[in-house]
Design a protein around this motif. Structure first.
Motif, PDB file in Angstrom:
ATOM      1  N   ASP A   9      18.689 -40.619  12.587  1.00 19.01           N
ATOM      2  CA  ASP A   9      19.822 -41.543  12.505  1.00 19.01           C
ATOM      3  C   ASP A   9      21.136 -40.829  12.805  1.00 19.01           C
ATOM      4  OD1 ASP A   9      18.334 -43.929  11.570  1.00 19.01           O
ATOM      5  OD2 ASP A   9      17.931 -42.665   9.832  1.00 19.01           O
ATOM      6  N   GLY A  10      21.828 -41.301  13.844  1.00 21.87           N
ATOM      7  CA  GLY A  10      23.083 -40.670  14.239  1.00 21.87           C
ATOM      8  C   GLY A  10      22.897 -39.492  15.168  1.00 21.87           C
ATOM      9  N   THR A  11      21.650 -39.024  15.285  1.00 17.60           N
ATOM     10  CA  THR A  11      21.347 -37.881  16.144  1.00 17.60           C
ATOM     11  C   THR A  11      20.618 -38.312  17.406  1.00 17.60           C
ATOM     12  OG1 THR A  11      21.248 -36.364  14.257  1.00 17.60           O
ATOM     13  CG2 THR A  11      20.140 -35.657  16.272  1.00 17.60           C
ATOM     14  N   LEU A  12      19.615 -39.157  17.251  1.00 17.82           N
ATOM     15  CA  LEU A  12      18.898 -39.722  18.390  1.00 17.82           C
ATOM     16  C   LEU A  12      19.224 -41.198  18.579  1.00 17.82           C
ATOM     17  CD1 LEU A  12      15.372 -38.131  17.862  1.00 17.82           C
ATOM     18  CD2 LEU A  12      17.180 -37.361  19.421  1.00 17.82           C
ATOM     19  N   LEU A  13      19.464 -41.880  17.465  1.00 19.69           N
ATOM     20  CA  LEU A  13      19.718 -43.320  17.490  1.00 19.69           C
ATOM     21  C   LEU A  13      21.063 -43.646  16.864  1.00 19.69           C
ATOM     22  CD1 LEU A  13      16.210 -44.589  16.327  1.00 19.69           C
ATOM     23  CD2 LEU A  13      17.133 -44.664  18.660  1.00 19.69           C
ATOM     24  N   GLN A  14      21.714 -44.664  17.396  1.00 23.11           N
ATOM     25  CA  GLN A  14      22.973 -45.131  16.832  1.00 23.11           C
ATOM     26  C   GLN A  14      22.665 -46.110  15.693  1.00 23.11           C
ATOM     27  OE1 GLN A  14      25.773 -46.390  19.958  1.00 23.11           O
ATOM     28  NE2 GLN A  14      24.596 -45.181  21.419  1.00 23.11           N
ATOM     29  N   SER A  15      22.029 -45.574  14.673  1.00 26.85           N
ATOM     30  CA  SER A  15      21.505 -46.399  13.583  1.00 26.85           C
ATOM     31  C   SER A  15      22.081 -46.040  12.225  1.00 26.85           C
ATOM     32  CB  SER A  15      19.976 -46.257  13.530  1.00 26.85           C
ATOM     33  OG  SER A  15      19.601 -44.887  13.469  1.00 26.85           O
ATOM     34  N   ASP A  16      22.934 -45.034  12.169  1.00 24.02           N
ATOM     35  CA  ASP A  16      23.360 -44.531  10.865  1.00 24.02           C
ATOM     36  C   ASP A  16      24.173 -45.548  10.064  1.00 24.02           C
ATOM     37  OD1 ASP A  16      24.987 -43.958  13.063  1.00 24.02           O
ATOM     38  OD2 ASP A  16      26.049 -42.342  12.062  1.00 24.02           O
ATOM     39  N   ALA A  17      25.069 -46.278  10.700  1.00 25.78           N
ATOM     40  CA  ALA A  17      25.884 -47.249   9.958  1.00 25.78           C
ATOM     41  C   ALA A  17      25.020 -48.377   9.410  1.00 25.78           C
ATOM     42  CB  ALA A  17      26.983 -47.806  10.850  1.00 25.78           C
ATOM     43  N   ASN A  18      24.125 -48.918  10.245  1.00 28.16           N
ATOM     44  CA  ASN A  18      23.219 -49.963   9.784  1.00 28.16           C
ATOM     45  C   ASN A  18      22.289 -49.451   8.692  1.00 28.16           C
ATOM     46  OD1 ASN A  18      23.474 -50.925  13.013  1.00 28.16           O
ATOM     47  ND2 ASN A  18      23.559 -52.554  11.494  1.00 28.16           N
ATOM     48  N   PHE A  89      17.311 -50.121  17.875  1.00 23.58           N
ATOM     49  CA  PHE A  89      18.605 -49.461  17.771  1.00 23.58           C
ATOM     50  C   PHE A  89      18.886 -48.736  19.092  1.00 23.58           C
ATOM     51  CE2 PHE A  89      17.328 -49.630  13.270  1.00 23.58           C
ATOM     52  CZ  PHE A  89      18.453 -50.254  12.742  1.00 23.58           C
ATOM     53  N   ALA A  90      20.134 -48.753  19.504  1.00 14.80           N
ATOM     54  CA  ALA A  90      20.508 -48.061  20.739  1.00 14.80           C
ATOM     55  C   ALA A  90      20.358 -46.551  20.569  1.00 14.80           C
ATOM     56  CB  ALA A  90      21.946 -48.406  21.116  1.00 14.80           C
ATOM     57  N   GLU A  91      19.910 -45.896  21.616  1.00 17.09           N
ATOM     58  CA  GLU A  91      19.805 -44.441  21.572  1.00 17.09           C
ATOM     59  C   GLU A  91      21.171 -43.815  21.838  1.00 17.09           C
ATOM     60  OE1 GLU A  91      17.900 -42.431  24.849  1.00 17.09           O
ATOM     61  OE2 GLU A  91      18.207 -44.141  26.172  1.00 17.09           O
ATOM     62  N   ILE A  92      21.354 -42.590  21.374  1.00 16.92           N
ATOM     63  CA  ILE A  92      22.460 -41.783  21.868  1.00 16.92           C
ATOM     64  C   ILE A  92      22.164 -41.570  23.351  1.00 16.92           C
ATOM     65  CG2 ILE A  92      23.709 -39.602  21.649  1.00 16.92           C
ATOM     66  CD1 ILE A  92      23.831 -41.366  19.119  1.00 16.92           C
ATOM     67  N   PRO A  93      23.138 -41.767  24.242  1.00 15.66           N
ATOM     68  CA  PRO A  93      22.847 -41.719  25.678  1.00 15.66           C
ATOM     69  C   PRO A  93      22.013 -40.501  26.085  1.00 15.66           C
ATOM     70  CG  PRO A  93      25.103 -42.421  25.348  1.00 15.66           C
ATOM     71  CD  PRO A  93      24.568 -42.057  23.991  1.00 15.66           C
ATOM     72  N   GLY A  94      20.900 -40.779  26.745  1.00 14.91           N
ATOM     73  CA  GLY A  94      20.031 -39.724  27.261  1.00 14.91           C
ATOM     74  C   GLY A  94      19.082 -39.115  26.254  1.00 14.91           C
ATOM     75  N   ALA A  95      19.134 -39.541  24.997  1.00 19.47           N
ATOM     76  CA  ALA A  95      18.330 -38.887  23.956  1.00 19.47           C
ATOM     77  C   ALA A  95      16.832 -39.019  24.202  1.00 19.47           C
ATOM     78  CB  ALA A  95      18.696 -39.449  22.584  1.00 19.47           C
ATOM     79  N   ARG A  96      16.380 -40.224  24.527  1.00 19.20           N
ATOM     80  CA  ARG A  96      14.940 -40.447  24.709  1.00 19.20           C
ATOM     81  C   ARG A  96      14.381 -39.595  25.843  1.00 19.20           C
ATOM     82  NH1 ARG A  96      15.169 -45.593  24.955  1.00 19.20           N
ATOM     83  NH2 ARG A  96      15.303 -45.756  27.212  1.00 19.20           N
ATOM     84  N   GLU A  97      15.084 -39.580  26.963  1.00 17.02           N
ATOM     85  CA  GLU A  97      14.614 -38.784  28.109  1.00 17.02           C
ATOM     86  C   GLU A  97      14.613 -37.296  27.782  1.00 17.02           C
ATOM     87  OE1 GLU A  97      15.758 -38.004  32.824  1.00 17.02           O
ATOM     88  OE2 GLU A  97      16.681 -39.675  31.731  1.00 17.02           O
ATOM     89  N   PHE A  98      15.637 -36.839  27.041  1.00 11.84           N
ATOM     90  CA  PHE A  98      15.721 -35.423  26.676  1.00 11.84           C
ATOM     91  C   PHE A  98      14.571 -35.028  25.752  1.00 11.84           C
ATOM     92  CE2 PHE A  98      17.535 -32.128  23.746  1.00 11.84           C
ATOM     93  CZ  PHE A  98      17.512 -31.087  24.657  1.00 11.84           C
TER      94      PHE A  98
END
Length: 202
Positions: A9-18, A89-98
């Motif tokens: 959360d917050g590192t790979l996904l923009q999910s920390d606030a939720n 949840f949206a990924e941090i840009p490029g996280a999944r591919e990385f």
């Protein structure tokens, strides 16, 4: 060989606030109008189980297995409902591919280490397309201390590594990585870290 371990959360996904909002709602729904500290930073353990233990102690509520399970299960159900209504949840840009590139690399082994609970972490990762099959996942179900969660992730990789790198978005991640002697890569604006993985290479 390098071990690379990721917070979620917050590192790979923009999910920390939720995640924070759903966690707080689960605590209130199960425990009632309990007293909470003014900010998350005032808790000493930055994990779902650790914070819950402190909330229960602050309010003189017995930390039974049943009570902890009730909060956890309510939270997981809330995450399931959220993704069913709003999608992944949206990924941090490029996280999944990385992460996938490291998973495919012969020079790296990857794992996830999160302060969240296992069922919700696995749900968020899988529905967002991150590799989960054969990738160790260490969570708040395994230990209440973040450092121990991180160590458990490394132990599951079961090997000897020249270097261990941890990606995280919280101050507590940086402190734990330093204590373990691991390389730390900050993610997100709170730590003036990465805001995109798109220029990273395996």
């Amino acid at each position: 060989m390098e071990a690379v371990i990721f917070d979620i959360d917050g590192t790979l996904l923009q999910s920390d606030a939720n995640d924070d909002a759903l966690y707080l709602a689960a605590v209130r729904d199960v425990l009632g109008n309990v007293n909470l500290r003014p900010s998350w930073a005032m808790y000493t353990q930055f994990t779902a189980t650790g914070i819950l233990a402190e909330i229960l102690n602050d309010n003189a509520i017995d930390a039974t297995l049943e009570t902890v399970a009730a909060v956890r299960d309510h939270f997981v159900a809330s995450v399931r409902l959220h993704v069913s209504e709003y999608g992944p949840f949206a990924e941090i840009p490029g996280a999944r591919e990385f992460v996938q590139s490291l998973h495919n690399s012969a020079r790296h082994r990857i794992a996830y280490a999160t302060g969240g609970w296992q069922e919700s972490a696995l749900l968020k990762l899988s529905i967002s397309g991150f590799p989960v099959q054969g990738v160790p996942l260490s969570t708040s179900d395994d230990h209440f201390e973040r450092q121990e969660i991180m160590l458990y992730a490394l132990r599951q990789l079961d090997g000897v590594y020249d270097r261990v790198t941890y990606y995280g978005d919280g101050h507590w991640d940086a402190v734990a990585a330093k204590s373990l002697g691991w390389n730390f890569v900050p993610v997100g604006r709170k730590l003036d870290g990465l805001t995109s993985y798109e220029s990273s290479a395996a």
